[in-house]
Scaffold this motif. Structure first.
Motif: not given
Length: 230
Positions: A99-106
């Motif tokens: 998710a961090l690699d895709r810049d997905l909101p977390v």
């Protein structure tokens, strides 16, 4: 369409109807309800360390609370009060890294914040009473500790919380070193209660439980960020 938010779950024995102690992938309904109230669509994610392909169907990721993360994630041995679920650690760390690699909101809640810290190269205190000399962050079984937090002016969490800074905690571990993350909120005893990554679109961790009050400020921010994927 409503933004789709994946919520991590854990496997625990559960009892309902005629079934007793059946291994069950679960999470408190408050998490899903908080996402729904905030305008998102909740999808529950059972632990699965095979791959992170499910992220292609998600607009955001919510790392839920639960048992302690394994100290091996930050290079330590488990203490006498540490209770871990390694299979959950492996599955969630795989999802979080992707998710961090895709810049997905977390958004990380309690244990979820601690996983964010470990993934960022930080570390935890394994039993806060040994460090702080009190149990105000987990005063009794199923009883939340209440604190007035102090937030860093100009931070994302300060902007979201506004003047209502009361938080409800239930944890016996806490952040010792935030790693690459920035501490943006602390309890009155100085313990970190919020962390952020200001270099990413939306990465926020809170040590308290906003899902209990279905706090639209935090969950609304996650859903809003998820609705504006680049």
């Amino acid at each position: 369409m409503r933004p789709i938010i994946g919520i991590t779950t854990y496997v625990m024995p559960a009892t309902w109807g005629v079934w007793r102690d059946l291994p069950t992938a679960l999470v408190p309904q408050d998490y899903a309800a908080a996402i729904t109230v905030a305008g998102g669509r909740a999808v529950l994610l059972p632990p699965d360390d095979t791959d992170a392909d499910v992220l292609r169907a998600l607009d955001g990721l919510l790392l839920s609370g639960g048992p302690d993360i394994s100290p091996r994630l930050y290079g330590a041995e488990p203490g006498p009060h540490t209770v871990t679920h390694p299979e959950r650690d492996d599955a969630e760390l795989l999802l979080l890294t992707a998710a961090l690699d895709r810049d997905l909101p977390v958004l990380g809640v309690c244990r979820g914040m601690q996983l964010l810290v470990a993934a960022a190269g930080g570390s935890l205190h394994q039993h806060l009473p040994d460090v702080l000399g009190h149990e105000k962050h987990r005063p009794a079984p199923a009883v939340y500790g209440e604190h007035d937090a102090v937030f860093t002016p100009g931070s994302r969490i300060a902007g979201l919380m506004g003047e209502d800074v009361t938080i409800n905690c239930f944890h016996h571990q806490g952040v010792a070193d935030p790693g690459k993350l920035t501490v943006t909120g602390r309890a009155e005893d100085g313990l970190p209660e919020a962390v952020e990554d200001p270099d990413r679109r939306f990465v926020l961790g809170v040590q308290w439980h906003p899902e209990v009050s279905r706090d639209r400020r935090l969950f609304g921010a996650l859903v809003a960020a998820a609705g504006h994927r680049s």
